[in-house]
Design a protein around this motif. Structure first.
Motif, PDB file in Angstrom:
ATOM      1  N   GLU A 133       0.819   4.181  19.095  1.00  0.00           N
ATOM      2  CA  GLU A 133       2.401   4.889  18.627  1.00  0.00           C
ATOM      3  C   GLU A 133       2.832   3.919  17.264  1.00  0.00           C
ATOM      4  N   VAL A 134       2.486   2.124  17.675  1.00  0.00           N
ATOM      5  CA  VAL A 134       2.797   1.258  16.383  1.00  0.00           C
ATOM      6  C   VAL A 134       2.343   0.565  16.366  1.00  0.00           C
ATOM      7  N   MET A 135       1.754   0.380  15.612  1.00  0.00           N
ATOM      8  CA  MET A 135       0.903  -0.360  14.431  1.00  0.00           C
ATOM      9  C   MET A 135       1.496  -1.885  13.458  1.00  0.00           C
ATOM     10  N   SER A 136       1.189  -2.634  13.978  1.00  0.00           N
ATOM     11  CA  SER A 136       1.613  -4.310  12.866  1.00  0.00           C
ATOM     12  C   SER A 136       1.019  -5.256  12.197  1.00  0.00           C
ATOM     13  N   PHE A 137       1.196  -5.419  11.379  1.00  0.00           N
ATOM     14  CA  PHE A 137       0.979  -6.680  10.519  1.00  0.00           C
ATOM     15  C   PHE A 137       1.353  -7.502   9.763  1.00  0.00           C
ATOM     16  N   GLU A 138       1.460  -8.969  10.034  1.00  0.00           N
ATOM     17  CA  GLU A 138       2.415  -9.481   9.181  1.00  0.00           C
ATOM     18  C   GLU A 138       4.062  -9.229   8.891  1.00  0.00           C
ATOM     19  N   SER A 139       4.456  -8.380   9.332  1.00  0.00           N
ATOM     20  CA  SER A 139       5.598  -8.500   9.708  1.00  0.00           C
ATOM     21  C   SER A 139       5.929  -7.210   9.087  1.00  0.00           C
ATOM     22  N   ILE A 140       4.978  -6.638   8.626  1.00  0.00           N
ATOM     23  CA  ILE A 140       4.796  -4.971   8.736  1.00  0.00           C
ATOM     24  C   ILE A 140       4.256  -3.674   9.982  1.00  0.00           C
ATOM     25  N   ARG A 141       5.332  -3.329   9.898  1.00  0.00           N
ATOM     26  CA  ARG A 141       5.381  -1.965  11.192  1.00  0.00           C
ATOM     27  C   ARG A 141       5.701  -0.237  10.722  1.00  0.00           C
ATOM     28  N   ILE A 142       3.759   0.027  11.408  1.00  0.00           N
ATOM     29  CA  ILE A 142       4.281   1.903  11.420  1.00  0.00           C
ATOM     30  C   ILE A 142       4.637   2.195  12.426  1.00  0.00           C
ATOM     31  N   ASP A 143       5.914   3.016  12.851  1.00  0.00           N
ATOM     32  CA  ASP A 143       5.782   4.028  13.353  1.00  0.00           C
ATOM     33  C   ASP A 143       5.144   5.601  13.305  1.00  0.00           C
ATOM     34  N   ILE A 144       4.290   5.225  14.414  1.00  0.00           N
ATOM     35  CA  ILE A 144       4.020   6.046  13.640  1.00  0.00           C
ATOM     36  C   ILE A 144       3.929   7.843  14.498  1.00  0.00           C
ATOM     37  N   ALA A 145       4.329   8.195  14.852  1.00  0.00           N
ATOM     38  CA  ALA A 145       5.565   9.468  16.105  1.00  0.00           C
ATOM     39  C   ALA A 145       6.644   9.630  14.738  1.00  0.00           C
ATOM     40  N   ARG A 146       7.089   8.113  14.585  1.00  0.00           N
ATOM     41  CA  ARG A 146       8.904   8.441  13.227  1.00  0.00           C
ATOM     42  C   ARG A 146       8.113   8.447  12.028  1.00  0.00           C
ATOM     43  N   HIS A 147       6.247   8.197  11.075  1.00  0.00           N
ATOM     44  CA  HIS A 147       6.231   8.200  10.184  1.00  0.00           C
ATOM     45  C   HIS A 147       7.025   7.274   9.064  1.00  0.00           C
ATOM     46  N   ASN A 155      13.774  -1.366   6.011  1.00  0.00           N
ATOM     47  CA  ASN A 155      12.576  -0.171   6.067  1.00  0.00           C
ATOM     48  C   ASN A 155      11.875  -0.094   4.516  1.00  0.00           C
ATOM     49  N   ILE A 156      10.757   0.283   4.654  1.00  0.00           N
ATOM     50  CA  ILE A 156       9.903   0.740   2.974  1.00  0.00           C
ATOM     51  C   ILE A 156       9.918   2.038   3.159  1.00  0.00           C
ATOM     52  N   SER A 157      10.258   2.659   1.904  1.00  0.00           N
ATOM     53  CA  SER A 157       9.834   4.188   1.192  1.00  0.00           C
ATOM     54  C   SER A 157       8.358   4.514   0.872  1.00  0.00           C
ATOM     55  N   LEU A 158       7.951   5.191   0.900  1.00  0.00           N
ATOM     56  CA  LEU A 158       6.296   5.496   0.576  1.00  0.00           C
ATOM     57  C   LEU A 158       5.870   6.410   1.087  1.00  0.00           C
ATOM     58  N   GLY A 159       5.368   6.577  -0.615  1.00  0.00           N
ATOM     59  CA  GLY A 159       4.585   8.199  -0.782  1.00  0.00           C
ATOM     60  C   GLY A 159       3.570   8.649   0.476  1.00  0.00           C
ATOM     61  N   PRO A 160       3.632  10.046   0.693  1.00  0.00           N
ATOM     62  CA  PRO A 160       2.295  10.100   1.588  1.00  0.00           C
ATOM     63  C   PRO A 160       0.689   9.390   1.070  1.00  0.00           C
ATOM     64  N   ILE A 161       0.439   9.645  -0.062  1.00  0.00           N
ATOM     65  CA  ILE A 161      -0.605   9.022  -0.167  1.00  0.00           C
ATOM     66  C   ILE A 161      -0.231   6.952   0.490  1.00  0.00           C
ATOM     67  N   LEU A 166      -1.922   2.433   3.793  1.00  0.00           N
ATOM     68  CA  LEU A 166      -1.678   1.686   4.686  1.00  0.00           C
ATOM     69  C   LEU A 166      -1.923   1.276   6.047  1.00  0.00           C
ATOM     70  N   TYR A 167      -1.561   2.647   6.010  1.00  0.00           N
ATOM     71  CA  TYR A 167      -2.046   2.532   7.823  1.00  0.00           C
ATOM     72  C   TYR A 167      -4.061   2.848   7.853  1.00  0.00           C
ATOM     73  N   ARG A 206       1.740  -2.097  -3.188  1.00  0.00           N
ATOM     74  CA  ARG A 206       1.439  -3.214  -2.650  1.00  0.00           C
ATOM     75  C   ARG A 206       3.158  -4.041  -4.010  1.00  0.00           C
ATOM     76  N   LYS A 207       3.192  -2.936  -4.872  1.00  0.00           N
ATOM     77  CA  LYS A 207       4.398  -3.182  -5.342  1.00  0.00           C
ATOM     78  C   LYS A 207       5.550  -2.836  -3.283  1.00  0.00           C
ATOM     79  N   SER A 208       6.019  -1.474  -3.389  1.00  0.00           N
ATOM     80  CA  SER A 208       6.722  -0.908  -2.207  1.00  0.00           C
ATOM     81  C   SER A 208       6.577  -2.402  -1.411  1.00  0.00           C
ATOM     82  N   LEU A 209       5.379  -2.849  -0.766  1.00  0.00           N
ATOM     83  CA  LEU A 209       5.707  -3.335   0.043  1.00  0.00           C
ATOM     84  C   LEU A 209       5.941  -5.781  -0.398  1.00  0.00           C
TER      85      LEU A 209
END
Ligand code: CA
Length: 232
Positions: A133-147, A155-161, A166-167, A206-209
Protein backbone atom coordinates in the motif's frame (compact mmCIF):
# COMPACT_ATOMS: atom_id res chain seq x y z
CA UNK A 1 0.22 -29.58 -0.10
CA UNK A 2 3.34 -27.77 0.99
CA UNK A 3 3.86 -24.25 -0.23
CA UNK A 4 5.61 -24.17 -3.59
CA UNK A 5 9.22 -23.15 -3.23
CA UNK A 6 10.73 -20.54 -5.51
CA UNK A 7 12.86 -22.33 -8.08
CA UNK A 8 16.30 -20.98 -8.87
CA UNK A 9 18.57 -22.35 -11.56
CA UNK A 10 22.29 -22.03 -10.84
CA UNK A 11 24.67 -22.49 -13.76
CA UNK A 12 28.23 -22.66 -12.44
CA UNK A 13 31.02 -24.95 -13.68
CA UNK A 14 33.09 -24.84 -10.50
CA UNK A 15 31.64 -27.79 -8.50
CA UNK A 16 32.65 -26.49 -5.07
CA UNK A 17 31.13 -23.07 -5.76
CA UNK A 18 28.01 -24.64 -7.19
CA UNK A 19 27.55 -26.79 -4.09
CA UNK A 20 28.22 -23.95 -1.69
CA UNK A 21 25.74 -21.71 -3.43
CA UNK A 22 23.12 -24.44 -3.72
CA UNK A 23 23.52 -25.21 -0.02
CA UNK A 24 23.00 -21.59 0.97
CA UNK A 25 20.01 -21.18 -1.31
CA UNK A 26 18.46 -24.33 0.16
CA UNK A 27 18.95 -22.93 3.63
CA UNK A 28 17.13 -19.77 2.51
CA UNK A 29 14.23 -21.94 1.42
CA UNK A 30 14.71 -21.95 -2.34
CA UNK A 31 14.42 -24.97 -4.57
CA UNK A 32 17.71 -25.18 -6.46
CA UNK A 33 18.36 -26.69 -9.86
CA UNK A 34 22.05 -27.17 -10.58
CA UNK A 35 23.89 -27.15 -13.89
CA UNK A 36 27.64 -27.41 -14.43
CA UNK A 37 27.51 -26.55 -18.12
CA UNK A 38 25.60 -24.06 -20.21
CA UNK A 39 24.00 -26.81 -22.23
CA UNK A 40 22.73 -28.53 -19.09
CA UNK A 41 21.39 -25.22 -17.85
CA UNK A 42 19.48 -24.48 -21.05
CA UNK A 43 18.02 -27.99 -20.95
CA UNK A 44 16.83 -27.53 -17.37
CA UNK A 45 15.23 -24.25 -18.39
CA UNK A 46 13.19 -26.05 -21.00
CA UNK A 47 12.02 -28.67 -18.53
CA UNK A 48 11.32 -26.53 -15.48
CA UNK A 49 9.67 -23.27 -14.77
CA UNK A 50 12.23 -21.36 -12.75
CA UNK A 51 11.89 -17.90 -11.24
CA UNK A 52 15.52 -16.83 -11.36
CA UNK A 53 18.81 -17.79 -12.96
CA UNK A 54 22.18 -17.31 -11.30
CA UNK A 55 24.62 -17.55 -14.15
CA UNK A 56 28.39 -17.81 -14.23
CA UNK A 57 29.98 -15.70 -16.98
CA UNK A 58 32.83 -18.11 -17.77
CA UNK A 59 31.57 -21.58 -18.62
CA UNK A 60 33.44 -24.30 -20.52
CA UNK A 61 30.90 -24.80 -23.30
CA UNK A 62 28.58 -21.84 -23.87
CA UNK A 63 29.45 -18.43 -22.40
CA UNK A 64 27.19 -16.87 -19.81
CA UNK A 65 26.62 -13.97 -22.19
CA UNK A 66 25.35 -16.33 -24.88
CA UNK A 67 23.07 -18.11 -22.41
CA UNK A 68 21.73 -14.75 -21.32
CA UNK A 69 21.03 -13.88 -24.95
CA UNK A 70 19.21 -17.16 -25.51
CA UNK A 71 17.10 -16.72 -22.39
CA UNK A 72 16.08 -13.24 -23.54
CA UNK A 73 15.40 -14.44 -27.08
CA UNK A 74 12.88 -17.00 -25.87
CA UNK A 75 9.36 -15.66 -25.31
CA UNK A 76 8.70 -17.80 -22.24
CA UNK A 77 11.83 -16.61 -20.44
CA UNK A 78 12.11 -13.08 -21.79
CA UNK A 79 11.50 -11.52 -18.34
CA UNK A 80 13.24 -14.15 -16.24
CA UNK A 81 15.56 -12.42 -13.75
CA UNK A 82 19.23 -13.23 -14.35
CA UNK A 83 22.11 -12.51 -11.99
CA UNK A 84 25.53 -12.88 -13.56
CA UNK A 85 28.50 -14.13 -11.53
CA UNK A 86 31.88 -13.17 -12.77
CA UNK A 87 35.52 -12.75 -11.95
CA UNK A 88 35.61 -9.68 -14.12
CA UNK A 89 35.15 -6.49 -12.24
CA UNK A 90 35.63 -4.08 -15.09
CA UNK A 91 32.92 -1.49 -15.47
CA UNK A 92 32.84 -2.16 -19.19
CA UNK A 93 32.11 -5.85 -18.70
CA UNK A 94 29.43 -4.99 -16.20
CA UNK A 95 27.74 -2.75 -18.71
CA UNK A 96 28.08 -5.42 -21.38
CA UNK A 97 26.47 -7.99 -19.11
CA UNK A 98 23.60 -5.70 -18.20
CA UNK A 99 23.11 -4.60 -21.80
CA UNK A 100 22.78 -8.16 -22.92
CA UNK A 101 19.90 -8.55 -20.52
CA UNK A 102 21.26 -9.59 -17.13
CA UNK A 103 19.32 -7.93 -14.32
CA UNK A 104 22.18 -7.80 -11.92
CA UNK A 105 25.83 -8.59 -11.57
CA UNK A 106 27.97 -9.92 -8.73
CA UNK A 107 31.76 -9.99 -8.89
CA UNK A 108 33.69 -13.02 -7.63
CA UNK A 109 34.74 -13.62 -4.97
CA UNK A 110 31.32 -12.51 -3.81
CA UNK A 111 29.84 -12.63 -0.35
CA UNK A 112 26.97 -15.10 -0.12
CA UNK A 113 25.11 -12.55 1.96
CA UNK A 114 25.28 -9.95 -0.79
CA UNK A 115 24.27 -12.41 -3.48
CA UNK A 116 21.28 -13.55 -1.40
CA UNK A 117 20.23 -9.94 -0.93
CA UNK A 118 20.40 -9.36 -4.67
CA UNK A 119 18.43 -12.50 -5.37
CA UNK A 120 15.73 -11.34 -2.98
CA UNK A 121 15.69 -7.85 -4.50
CA UNK A 122 15.43 -9.14 -8.05
CA UNK A 123 12.70 -11.61 -7.20
CA UNK A 124 10.81 -8.79 -5.54
CA UNK A 125 11.10 -6.51 -8.56
CA UNK A 126 9.74 -9.24 -10.74
CA UNK A 127 6.75 -9.74 -8.51
CA UNK A 128 6.26 -5.99 -8.45
CA UNK A 129 6.48 -6.15 -4.66
CA UNK A 130 3.07 -7.85 -4.68
CA UNK A 131 1.58 -4.33 -4.62
CA UNK A 132 2.07 -2.98 -1.11
CA UNK A 133 0.00 0.00 0.00
CA UNK A 134 2.86 2.31 0.76
CA UNK A 135 6.46 2.44 -0.38
CA UNK A 136 9.08 4.66 1.14
CA UNK A 137 12.71 5.60 0.75
CA UNK A 138 14.62 8.46 2.42
CA UNK A 139 11.45 10.29 3.49
CA UNK A 140 9.88 9.87 0.05
CA UNK A 141 6.60 8.10 0.39
CA UNK A 142 4.30 6.72 -2.28
CA UNK A 143 0.74 6.04 -1.24
CA UNK A 144 -0.24 3.56 -3.90
CA UNK A 145 -3.98 3.46 -3.25
CA UNK A 146 -4.19 7.26 -3.38
CA UNK A 147 -1.60 7.55 -6.14
CA UNK A 148 0.20 10.31 -4.27
CA UNK A 149 3.83 11.05 -3.52
CA UNK A 150 5.16 13.03 -0.59
CA UNK A 151 8.43 13.98 1.02
CA UNK A 152 8.37 14.41 4.80
CA UNK A 153 4.65 14.86 4.49
CA UNK A 154 4.89 17.54 1.79
CA UNK A 155 3.02 16.70 -1.35
CA UNK A 156 4.99 16.24 -4.60
CA UNK A 157 3.03 16.45 -7.78
CA UNK A 158 4.36 14.27 -10.57
CA UNK A 159 3.35 13.57 -14.15
CA UNK A 160 2.16 10.02 -14.94
CA UNK A 161 5.50 8.90 -16.41
CA UNK A 162 7.49 10.40 -13.53
CA UNK A 163 5.19 8.64 -11.08
CA UNK A 164 5.74 5.29 -12.79
CA UNK A 165 9.48 5.89 -12.94
CA UNK A 166 9.65 6.69 -9.24
CA UNK A 167 7.45 3.73 -8.40
CA UNK A 168 9.72 1.40 -10.34
CA UNK A 169 12.94 2.84 -8.89
CA UNK A 170 11.49 2.48 -5.41
CA UNK A 171 10.99 -1.25 -5.84
CA UNK A 172 14.78 -1.48 -5.48
CA UNK A 173 16.43 1.63 -4.03
CA UNK A 174 20.13 2.02 -4.86
CA UNK A 175 19.93 -0.61 -7.55
CA UNK A 176 21.17 0.69 -10.88
CA UNK A 177 18.87 0.28 -13.84
CA UNK A 178 19.92 0.77 -17.43
CA UNK A 179 17.92 3.18 -19.54
CA UNK A 180 16.81 0.18 -21.56
CA UNK A 181 15.49 -1.52 -18.43
CA UNK A 182 13.60 1.62 -17.44
CA UNK A 183 12.13 1.87 -20.93
CA UNK A 184 10.98 -1.74 -20.78
CA UNK A 185 9.40 -1.36 -17.37
CA UNK A 186 7.92 2.10 -17.48
CA UNK A 187 6.93 2.59 -21.10
CA UNK A 188 5.05 -0.55 -22.00
CA UNK A 189 5.02 -0.09 -25.74
CA UNK A 190 8.10 1.87 -26.58
CA UNK A 191 9.11 0.94 -30.10
CA UNK A 192 9.08 4.62 -31.10
CA UNK A 193 10.72 5.88 -27.95
CA UNK A 194 14.42 6.50 -27.61
CA UNK A 195 16.51 6.05 -24.49
CA UNK A 196 17.01 9.83 -24.55
CA UNK A 197 13.38 10.12 -23.45
CA UNK A 198 14.29 8.33 -20.24
CA UNK A 199 16.87 11.05 -19.50
CA UNK A 200 14.25 13.76 -20.01
CA UNK A 201 11.75 12.19 -17.62
CA UNK A 202 14.42 11.33 -15.07
CA UNK A 203 15.42 15.00 -15.23
CA UNK A 204 11.85 16.06 -14.46
CA UNK A 205 11.52 13.56 -11.66
CA UNK A 206 14.81 14.67 -10.12
CA UNK A 207 13.72 18.30 -10.29
CA UNK A 208 10.34 17.63 -8.69
CA UNK A 209 11.97 15.68 -5.85
CA UNK A 210 14.61 18.34 -5.36
CA UNK A 211 12.08 21.16 -5.17
CA UNK A 212 10.59 19.68 -2.02
CA UNK A 213 13.56 17.83 -0.48
CA UNK A 214 16.45 20.10 -1.50
CA UNK A 215 18.34 16.91 -2.29
CA UNK A 216 19.41 15.09 -5.40
CA UNK A 217 17.77 11.71 -4.92
CA UNK A 218 18.65 10.15 -8.27
CA UNK A 219 22.12 8.95 -9.10
CA UNK A 220 23.28 9.07 -12.70
CA UNK A 221 25.60 6.36 -13.97
CA UNK A 222 26.99 8.09 -17.01
CA UNK A 223 26.28 6.46 -20.32
CA UNK A 224 24.31 3.74 -18.59
CA UNK A 225 21.40 4.46 -16.32
CA UNK A 226 20.04 5.55 -12.98
CA UNK A 227 19.29 4.54 -9.44
CA UNK A 228 17.26 5.99 -6.62
CA UNK A 229 19.78 7.11 -4.04
CA UNK A 230 20.61 9.93 -1.72
CA UNK A 231 23.30 11.66 -3.74
CA UNK A 232 23.11 14.73 -1.52
CA1 CA B 1 33.36 -20.49 -14.33
Amino acid sequence: MAEQLTKILVIEDEPSQLELLAYNLNVEGYHVLKAETGEEGLLLLKEHQVEMVVLDWMLPDISGIEICRQIRANKSTINLPIIMLTARGEEEDKIKGLNIGANDYVVKPYSIKELLARIRANLRINKNLSTPEVMSFESIRIDIARHTVSYNGLNISLGPIEYKLLYFLMTAPRQVFSRKQLLDRVWESHTEIETRTVDVHIGRLRKSLKKVSNKNLIRTIRGFGYSLDNVG
